[in-house]
Design an enzyme around this catalytic site. Structure first.
Site, PDB file in Angstrom:
ATOM      1  N   ASP A  14       0.808  -1.244   0.000  1.00  0.00           N
ATOM      2  CA  ASP A  14       0.000   0.000   0.000  1.00  0.00           C
ATOM      3  C   ASP A  14       0.831   1.279   0.000  1.00  0.00           C
ATOM      4  OD1 ASP A  14      -1.877  -1.985   0.272  1.00  0.00           O
ATOM      5  OD2 ASP A  14      -2.752  -1.260   2.145  1.00  0.00           O
ATOM      6  N   ASP A  55      -4.343  -0.804  -1.596  1.00  0.00           N
ATOM      7  CA  ASP A  55      -5.628  -0.726  -0.933  1.00  0.00           C
ATOM      8  C   ASP A  55      -6.566  -0.165  -2.011  1.00  0.00           C
ATOM      9  OD1 ASP A  55      -6.732  -1.315   1.598  1.00  0.00           O
ATOM     10  OD2 ASP A  55      -6.736   0.793   2.203  1.00  0.00           O
ATOM     11  N   HIS A  57     -10.451   0.458  -2.483  1.00  0.00           N
ATOM     12  CA  HIS A  57     -11.795   0.391  -1.909  1.00  0.00           C
ATOM     13  C   HIS A  57     -12.873   0.969  -2.827  1.00  0.00           C
ATOM     14  CE1 HIS A  57     -10.070  -0.766   1.871  1.00  0.00           C
ATOM     15  NE2 HIS A  57      -9.571   0.408   2.177  1.00  0.00           N
ATOM     16  N   HIS A  61     -17.220   1.622   1.004  1.00  0.00           N
ATOM     17  CA  HIS A  61     -16.524   0.643   1.852  1.00  0.00           C
ATOM     18  C   HIS A  61     -16.865   0.810   3.336  1.00  0.00           C
ATOM     19  CE1 HIS A  61     -12.980  -1.486   3.640  1.00  0.00           C
ATOM     20  NE2 HIS A  61     -13.386  -2.347   2.725  1.00  0.00           N
ATOM     21  N   SER A  63     -15.151   0.579   5.930  1.00  0.00           N
ATOM     22  CA  SER A  63     -14.158   1.226   6.814  1.00  0.00           C
ATOM     23  C   SER A  63     -14.191   2.755   6.738  1.00  0.00           C
ATOM     24  CB  SER A  63     -12.748   0.747   6.474  1.00  0.00           C
ATOM     25  OG  SER A  63     -12.263   1.379   5.297  1.00  0.00           O
ATOM     26  N   HIS A  99     -10.365   6.796   1.697  1.00  0.00           N
ATOM     27  CA  HIS A  99      -8.989   6.676   1.196  1.00  0.00           C
ATOM     28  C   HIS A  99      -8.921   5.586   0.142  1.00  0.00           C
ATOM     29  CE1 HIS A  99      -9.304   3.573   4.310  1.00  0.00           C
ATOM     30  NE2 HIS A  99      -8.410   2.901   3.610  1.00  0.00           N
ATOM     31  N   LYS A 125      -6.498  -5.005  -2.977  1.00  0.00           N
ATOM     32  CA  LYS A 125      -7.111  -5.586  -1.781  1.00  0.00           C
ATOM     33  C   LYS A 125      -8.116  -4.615  -1.175  1.00  0.00           C
ATOM     34  CE  LYS A 125      -4.312  -4.771   1.950  1.00  0.00           C
ATOM     35  NZ  LYS A 125      -4.553  -3.334   2.209  1.00  0.00           N
ATOM     36  N   GLU A 132     -13.291  -5.444   6.133  1.00  0.00           N
ATOM     37  CA  GLU A 132     -11.994  -4.765   6.181  1.00  0.00           C
ATOM     38  C   GLU A 132     -10.943  -5.817   5.858  1.00  0.00           C
ATOM     39  OE1 GLU A 132     -10.036  -2.547   5.569  1.00  0.00           O
ATOM     40  OE2 GLU A 132     -10.208  -1.124   7.238  1.00  0.00           O
ATOM     41  N   ALA A 178       0.554   0.686   6.270  1.00  0.00           N
ATOM     42  CA  ALA A 178       1.192   1.263   7.436  1.00  0.00           C
ATOM     43  C   ALA A 178       1.696   0.138   8.328  1.00  0.00           C
ATOM     44  CB  ALA A 178       0.179   2.122   8.198  1.00  0.00           C
ATOM     45  N   CYS A 182      -1.652  -2.609   7.783  1.00  0.00           N
ATOM     46  CA  CYS A 182      -1.544  -3.577   6.686  1.00  0.00           C
ATOM     47  C   CYS A 182      -0.206  -4.313   6.651  1.00  0.00           C
ATOM     48  CB  CYS A 182      -1.846  -2.886   5.366  1.00  0.00           C
ATOM     49  SG  CYS A 182      -3.603  -2.412   5.275  1.00  0.00           S
TER      50      CYS A 182
HETATM   51  C1  VGL Z   1      -4.399   0.725   5.870  1.00  0.00           C
HETATM   52  C2  VGL Z   1      -5.856   1.804   7.259  1.00  0.00           C
HETATM   53  C3  VGL Z   1      -6.888   1.608   6.359  1.00  0.00           C
HETATM   54  C4  VGL Z   1      -3.000   0.267   5.615  1.00  0.00           C
HETATM   55  C5  VGL Z   1      -5.405   0.507   4.960  1.00  0.00           C
HETATM   56  O1  VGL Z   1      -2.622   0.135   4.427  1.00  0.00           O
HETATM   57  O2  VGL Z   1      -2.258   0.060   6.595  1.00  0.00           O
HETATM   58  N1  VGL Z   1      -4.637   1.358   7.033  1.00  0.00           N
HETATM   59  N2  VGL Z   1      -6.654   0.955   5.223  1.00  0.00           N
HETATM   60 ZN    ZN Z   2      -8.116   0.875   3.703  1.00  0.00          ZN
END
Ligand code: VGL
Ligand code: ZN
Length: 242
Positions: A14, A55, A57, A61, A63, A99, A125, A132, A178, A182
């Protein structure tokens, strides 16, 4: 002279505009500082496979806090139920700003990622709106699983590095964003799938840097090896290819 027990892959998690300062909607502090390290790793000849994840979405989504008004990003949570089986134990998940919406500029891989694109495969993904999926492998449900990216199967199929025959991947090096979401979940699933699993620490940053030391300890206890770009685990990958 191939080493039979060492056929490494790199997973870049990501590394997308929305996770990077200054403009990302879910910018991870210092997220862009990882790019130079990741580019160095991408150029190392020993990797038999280099995967980047995105990522990815849909706008609706689960989240996104915006889909649960008046809940707030970063602080509020929702309960996620298996859309295929209401009887599986639900999990609680943190809400985020919108995001990495599919096909938006924020969802693009950062533009300064290695321009030669040594990346062999890009995996999307988080595409199912109802779950999530932090891990690059699959979502947290098991009965049944809702989404599987195909990453485990890809890693277990034969891949050849410059120096060896085509064989399944044995060692997985994880970097990207992060660290506390992830990257962490991807590393834990990599272990579960049987790979020797490294996180190269300079190649990642956490959303919550204060929480990282404890998560780092938990990952280490679980068996993930957190290593340095200057350490022997990276050193054995060899330096730059042309
Ligand atoms: C992520 C928060 C939401 C990541 C993805 O890539 O770590 N964190 N979606
Ligand atoms: Zn995400």
């Amino acid at each position: 002279m191939a080493d039979d027990l060492f056929n490494p892959a790199l997973i870049v998690v990501d590394l997308q505009e929305d996770f990077c300062p200054p403009n990302g909607s879910l910018a991870v502090p210092e997220g862009r500082e990882t790019v130079a390290i990741v580019n160095r790793l991408l150029s190392m000849p020993a990797f038999a496979l280099r995967v980047a994840t995105k990522d990815w979405h849909p706008q609706d989504h689960i989240s996104f806090a915006s889909n649960h008004t008046p809940k707030q990003p970063f602080v509020d949570f929702v309960i996620v139920t298996n859309p295929l089986n209401p009887d599986e134990t639900p999990y609680k998940t943190r809400l985020w700003p919108d995001h990495c919406v599919q096909n938006t500029p924020g969802a693009a891989l950062v533009s300064d990622l290695d321009p030669d694109k040594h990346i062999d495969k890009v995996i999307e993904k988080g595409t199912n709106k109802d779950v999530e999926m932090y891990s690059a492998f699959y979502d947290p449900f098991t009965n049944p699983r809702v989404s599987d990216s195909g990453l485990a199967e890809l890693l277990k199929s034969p891949h050849a590095s410059v120096s060896g025959p085509a064989r399944p991947i044995t060692h997985v090096y994880v970097v990207g964003l992060a660290a506390d979401y992830c990257v962490r979940c991807t590393a834990l699933d990599s272990l579960k799938e049987g790979f020797v699993t490294y996180i190269v620490e300079e190649g990642t940053r956490a959303v919550d840097a204060k929480a990282w030391p404890l998560q780092r300890e938990e990952l280490t206890a679980a068996g993930v090896k957190i290593v340095s770009i200057n350490g022997p685990e990276v050193g054995r990958l060899g330096e730059k290819r042309a």
